[in-house]
Structures are given as C-alpha cells and as structure tokens.
Enzyme design. Structure first.
Site, mmCIF file in Angstrom:
data_model
loop_
_atom_site.group_PDB
_atom_site.id
_atom_site.type_symbol
_atom_site.label_atom_id
_atom_site.label_comp_id
_atom_site.label_asym_id
_atom_site.label_seq_id
_atom_site.Cartn_x
_atom_site.Cartn_y
_atom_site.Cartn_z
ATOM 1 N N ASP A 157 0.811 -1.215 0.000
ATOM 2 C CA ASP A 157 0.000 0.000 0.000
ATOM 3 C C ASP A 157 0.848 1.270 0.000
ATOM 4 O O ASP A 157 0.609 2.177 -0.787
ATOM 5 C CB ASP A 157 -0.930 0.001 1.220
ATOM 6 C CG ASP A 157 -1.797 1.239 1.244
ATOM 7 O OD1 ASP A 157 -2.772 1.265 0.482
ATOM 8 O OD2 ASP A 157 -1.491 2.183 1.985
ATOM 9 N N HIS A 217 -4.753 2.341 -0.974
ATOM 10 C CA HIS A 217 -4.674 1.566 -2.217
ATOM 11 C C HIS A 217 -5.085 0.114 -2.007
ATOM 12 O O HIS A 217 -5.591 -0.520 -2.937
ATOM 13 C CB HIS A 217 -3.265 1.652 -2.810
ATOM 14 C CG HIS A 217 -2.975 2.968 -3.471
ATOM 15 N ND1 HIS A 217 -3.134 3.178 -4.807
ATOM 16 C CD2 HIS A 217 -2.562 4.156 -2.961
ATOM 17 C CE1 HIS A 217 -2.812 4.432 -5.108
ATOM 18 N NE2 HIS A 217 -2.459 5.037 -3.993
ATOM 19 N N ASP A 218 -4.866 -0.414 -0.830
ATOM 20 C CA ASP A 218 -5.352 -1.773 -0.541
ATOM 21 C C ASP A 218 -6.880 -1.820 -0.622
ATOM 22 O O ASP A 218 -7.450 -2.729 -1.234
ATOM 23 C CB ASP A 218 -4.926 -2.208 0.876
ATOM 24 C CG ASP A 218 -3.578 -2.909 0.887
ATOM 25 O OD1 ASP A 218 -3.180 -3.490 -0.139
ATOM 26 O OD2 ASP A 218 -2.921 -2.865 1.940
ATOM 27 N N THR A 219 -7.534 -0.853 0.012
ATOM 28 C CA THR A 219 -8.994 -0.874 -0.026
ATOM 29 C C THR A 219 -9.507 -0.488 -1.408
ATOM 30 O O THR A 219 -10.522 -1.020 -1.868
ATOM 31 C CB THR A 219 -9.600 0.034 1.067
ATOM 32 O OG1 THR A 219 -8.912 1.270 1.080
ATOM 33 C CG2 THR A 219 -9.479 -0.606 2.426
ATOM 34 N N ALA A 262 -9.390 -3.553 -3.329
ATOM 35 C CA ALA A 262 -10.452 -4.451 -2.859
ATOM 36 C C ALA A 262 -11.776 -4.142 -3.547
ATOM 37 O O ALA A 262 -12.427 -5.031 -4.097
ATOM 38 C CB ALA A 262 -10.615 -4.321 -1.339
#
Lengths: 392, 392
Positions: free
Chosen positions: A136, A164-166, A169
């Site tokens: 991230d 950026h991870d979410t 997702a």
C-alpha cells in the site's frame, strides 16, 4: 435470498486487499472458501503476535476456512476439485507465483471453462514493473497521492488508512460483479487483472483534470481548498474544526455573526474570494486568534446557526462514538468462537430488500477442512491421510 | 456485448460522487441518461468559469445529456416517462429534496415497481444528522480519517484526493450491481441508501481493529509505519523515496549494502525492530544524513539491487508519466466535440472478455434532448413547446 446466494468463491488471498473484497462477497450471500497456506495461514494471523487476531477477524467474517499445502500435488488437487464447482477464483500473489503453484488462470480454466478469475497485485500483471512486489505505501508513492497530501512545503505524509489496498479491494469487487453479470447473461467466464496502484490512481479525477487542462500539479496544502477561502480546518480552544464559507454571502455571515469581525468584510486583503485565497495565511492566523477563545462545540453551534457548512475533525475514537455513525449501525458485534463477542465495522450500503448480513465469524485456521473435503467427496480415510501427509 | 449492455440508468446526480458511479456504469455498457437542471446544469460545469470544463468532461463520458426543469410538472412528467423504461435511478440531492421535486423512491416506484433507486448523501437518509449537507472535506473530518493523516503533533491534513466522494461513488456502484444481480434473479427492485461518511469509514478496518482490541486510537505519523522501522519516506538529495526494511534481515542488508553503515546493526538504539521503532526519530535523522548525498534514483537502484522493498514518491505529474502507468493505459485520449482531443484517466480494471470502453465524450448541456424525448414518443411539436416553456 441475498444477491449473491449461490455464488461460490475460492479465495486464495491474504492480508487486506483480497480479503476485504471477498468479505463483501460473503456479506452479500456468496459462499466464500478462504484457502490458507500450510502451516501458517494468512500472514495477518501473525500481526500482533497471536494466531487469531483482531485484524484477521475484522476482514474474514462470512467465510469458511480451508488450510491446504499448495506446494504438494495432492494439495493442488483439492483446489482443482473446488474450482470445478466454483464461479469465482481470486488471488493476490506476486505475479508469477500462481503459475508456479499451478493455480494460474490457464491451468484452472481447464478445470472450469466458465470460471471468473481475478488477480490483485501491486502494479498489475503486465508492464515493466509487473514483477515488483507492491504494498500500500509504495502504491501511495507511485500514484502521486502521497505527494499531494500534507502541509504546504512540509514532508510528504501518507493517507492515514491503507488507501490503495482498499481501493484494490473494491475495484476487484465491482469487476467481479460485472463479470458475474456477464456470466449470468452469456455463460462465459473471464480473467480480471487489478492493481493497487491503478485502483487508487483512478480516483484522482480532479487532480488529473487540473494537470491535463492547465498543467497544474496537485500539491499538498494541509486542509485547505485550492480555490476557496476560508474553507479548511481551524484550531480552536480544544481542537480543530472544519469551516467551509464557500461564497461571498457565507463569508459575510461568518464575519458578522460567527467571529463578529464586520471590519474583515471591507479589509482590502479579504474583499473578494480571490483576495482571501491569496492572503489565506493571514486569514487563517486572524481566524485562529478568535477561535482560540472558545471550544469547537461552541464554534460549530454558531456556524450551524447561520447555515455555514462546518464540521468536527473527529479523533478516530470520537468518530466511532458519534451518534449519527452509531445510529447508522456502523459498529456491529458478532461472536467469535475463541474471543467471545467482538466489535466490527458495519455495512456501508443500506439495501432495502437484500441487506448485508453477518452470518458467521472469521474461521479458525482450517476450521472447515473436513466439511469442505467431504463435500468434494473425499472419504474419511482420505482426509485422515491428507492430514498425516501435512497436505491439510 | 459489455456486462451492462441493455441496462438503462437515469442519473440525477452532479459534481463527483454520483457522476463517477454512473461513469463506470457507462464505461461497462449501460445506457446512462444524465439529467441536468434547467438552466445551469451540473454545478461542475461552472468550476473554473466556463461551461464545458475539464472536470465535468472527466467524469461524464459515456452518458447522454438531457436538460430538464424539474420544478415544473411537465419536467417531472419527462422523468416519469424515462423511469418507466429504466432499471436504475440515482440521485445525490440533500435528503428531502428528491421528495420535494417529486422524484423520490415512493413516487417513482409507482411508475416502475421494479426500479432500483440509489440515493447518495453526506450522512445517509436516516439518523440525527441526515438533514445536514455534507461535502467530502466534512466527511473526512467526521470519519476520523483526517485526524489520522499528517505529521506527528502537526495540524490535521486532508487526504489529497476527494476520498469520501470517490468512496461513495464505488460503494454506490457495487450496491447497484448487487441490486441488479438480485433483479436479474428475482425481478424485484429496491432502495439503496449510501453516505459519504460511511463509505470511507468502512475502509478503516486496521484502525478499527486497533481501537476495538486495544483501545489504541490511530494518530498521524507522517509516512511512518506504526510497528516497523525503517519503513517510511526519507529525504534524498533531490526528493523523497519510500523504504520498507520490514524485518531484521532486510535491516541488516540495508546497513551493509545500501547506506554502508555496518556499525548501526550493533548500535544499542537499533538492535531489534522494537528498538528501531522506539528510536525512529534518531534513525530517520541518520538515514537522511546519508541519503542527502545522492539522488533518489541512485538510492532506489541500490535498494532494489539487494531486494529491499522501496519506491519513489512521485509528484502527480511524474505519476502520469511513469512507464508502468502508461504501459497499463492509465492515460487515454478521446475527442470532445468542442475541446478537440482531451486526455482522461484510463480504466483501473482489465477484463479479458468485456473491457471498459470509451464510447462517447461527456455530453454538452442538453445535447440529447431531442433524441431522448423522441424515444419517449414526444412529438416534434411537443418538444418545441417544451423548449418555449423553458422545461428543457
């Protein structure tokens, strides 16, 4: 019935991006089988030093747990049998690893030609950087989002959440739903390639507009709006609040009825909106001098009473105790088999007919091994054998 | 065929959250009719002072434009006729306004009992704050995300992009897709209630885990990781870079082969990971002293050569010139009827069979009035009459 009742998802992801995506699929009715590596499981189980920790349990509700040794042929065979009956397969290995493990799209397609296969990676499956590992924080640096966050002339700061991870997702999530809609209509599966960097980058639309049209590069400016003042956070006696006096009328109301400094209206530094933007440092200083005399609560009351957009800057604890947020059921509770009752974040979308549901807590490592293998017609003897060989 | 070919969307949203959502629906094949208020249209058309501006054009591609005076009965009648043939209706008025205009769910349901109706608002349609107007910056303050972004002991700073607006956009998007899947299976429509605050709040899963399990409140700490050091941004001779020496092995490689300070390995301040976190201020200082001697490019080469996760902190202009990002087609071009060729951000998801497509530029205000009304069986005389009465 929920929207995804009957959808079967085989989930080989770990940590945050993939698990958040499959959590929502599960919240909406899908049967999600979380496959974890043998022997240690999802890396998140180790964050904080104990096996079934809170981070893991937060994003893995509504899933069944299967533990498989993917480096062994018999382990892969379990995946192939699972895939035969599945609609969706999702992984977030570094590009190339799925192929090495024999669970890449080309291989799995032979076991189920209608499969929807989604990969999540740092930089995507193609291009010069595709072999790099990406987390991230690196994605925040790559996309430019970090460089536009922070104080003017200050150091870059990261966005406080794993943005950026979410982003990856939910981007994976909506593409999987699109592919499922296409499959419902055509019977066909397909491959989906999602990257952390691009998922966040795709949200920089205003910043891209400024760059493409005027060559202006978005830079950090604290909490300030780039074209309106006063429209930012201000320090008060006991914290910070947000004030958005977005036009001349609101500015004059602010001077007369909030700070009671009618003379600012005719101050040559602050006559027009543009004047106020040009002299925002002085303006901030003057406003904070006045704001320092009273608490946030009192200023917010005054601002609201004259209709100026405003709001608190909650600490995270205050946010999760706020009456609006609680009334919207954004904090929910569920029972965990080891930890007892645990709090979780609630569901952000409210659907009148098919609401998201908490059906089960996050699985213990390998909790549903026997159940899942029996459904795949493994015999009790075979299951025992797999355990002895450290396959499951 | 695209996944949403045949899906009809009536879009009464403006600015960013709703338009971003319906842009993606359009990118994926839906027929989106953007309904704008008479006479001024989407507020975003005025940002920057000219009608068809870049911000507007960035998020309204792949839509048709209809301009309607909703305060007039004959204007509402047009909406009712549109809704009869539509699958999805979406609006982002302040709660209560849709009802005043006669385009709330209860009313539209009478014209189409299978309608999927999605509302986006600042705080949601229920609860003590539901009547408040909410913008992105207020949502960042409400959710606590602003309070965990910034320098340690610094002022709060906002996330550099309109985080909650885009969060609401994609949250609305995936709920609309879920409702569409349910409609394909059951024939039933429903109501969806999305808020800016909750859409972003739902992504604070790690922070919620810390709060719920240990009572720890996420606070800003620049670019630093809370549990690992060195894992953050560092200043170099010509900018900043990110370094993630996430474990003891990487730390020792860093000391020996990157900064060439083997003595740091045995320095009592930096022996264990925990020591390094405790003494991160001194560590940052020492590393930046060394990093100041060379450029970011050289340090990144050294870090990569020994396998330490690292990356640049791009300015936004650098991000959109980066070879990986360009190779992934994250900058695309389309023709605008007035502006000529214009650059846009590309599509973040890569689907092998049904990719997103740029089918048309953003509409001019009222560009498709005649076409859309003819499809609704308005005669030429009636259309002329509507124009004379300032309904369209």
């Amino acid at each position: 019935m929920q929207p995804l009742t009957g959808l079967k998802v085989i989930d080989l992801t770990q940590v945050l991006s993939g698990p958040y995506c499959t959590m929502v699929l599960g919240d909406m009715g899908a049967e999600v089988i979380k496959v974890e590596k043998f022997p240690s499981g999802d890396d998140t189980r180790r964050i904080g030093g104990f096996e079934d920790n809170y981070n893991f349990n937060m994003v893995n509700r509504n899933k069944k747990g299967l533990q498989v040794n993917l480096t062994m042929e018999k382990g892969r065979e379990i995946i192939y049998r699972l895939v035969e009956k599945a609609d969706v397969f999702i992984e977030n290995f570094r590009p190339g690893v799925a192929k090495k493990l024999g669970v890449d799209y080309e291989t799995l397609k032979k076991h189920n030609s209608q499969l929807i296969y989604c990969s999540i990676s740092g930089y995507g499956q193609t291009g010069p950087y595709c072999q790099k590992g990406g987390y991230d924080i690196m994605a925040q640096g790559m996309s430019g989002i970090m460089s536009m966050t922070g104080e003017t002339d200050g150091r870059p700061v990261k966005v406080g959440i794993a943005l950026h991870d979410t982003a990856a997702a939910v981007t994976a999530l909506y593409h999987i739903l699109l592919a499922y809609i296409y499959k419902l209509k055509s019977g066909e599966g397909q491959y989906i390639d999602i990257s952390l960097v691009e998922s966040g980058l795709a949200w920089t639309v205003w910043e891209a507009a400024s760059l493409f049209s005027k060559g202006e590069i978005a830079e950090p400016n604290g909490t300030r709006h780039r074209m309106i003042a006063p429209y930012q956070g201000f320090r008060t006696k006991n914290g910070y609040i947000l004030v958005g006096a977005a036009n001349q009328k609101l500015w004059e109301l602010f001077c007369k009825h909030v700070v009671e400094k009618e003379e600012w209206i005719t101050d040559p530094r602050f006559i027009t909106g543009n004047d106020r933007v040009q002299n925002v440092n002085e303006l901030e200083h003057l406003i904070e001098d006045v704001f320092s005399e009273e608490t946030s609560e009192i200023w917010l009351q005054k601002l609201e009473s004259v209709g100026i957009p405003c709001g608190p800057i909650h600490t995270y604890a205050e946010a999760l105790q706020n009456k609006q947020i609680l009334s919207r059921e954004m904090v929910i509770e569920g029972k965990h088999p080891r930890g007892g009752m645990m709090k979780m974040l609630g569901f952000p979308g409210k659907m009148s007919k098919t609401p998201a549901q908490l059906r089960s807590p996050a699985p213990l490592l390998g909790q549903h091994n026997d159940e899942i293998l029996k459904e795949l017609h493994y015999s009790e003897a075979e299951i025992r054998q797999l355990k002895e060989e450290s396959i499951i």
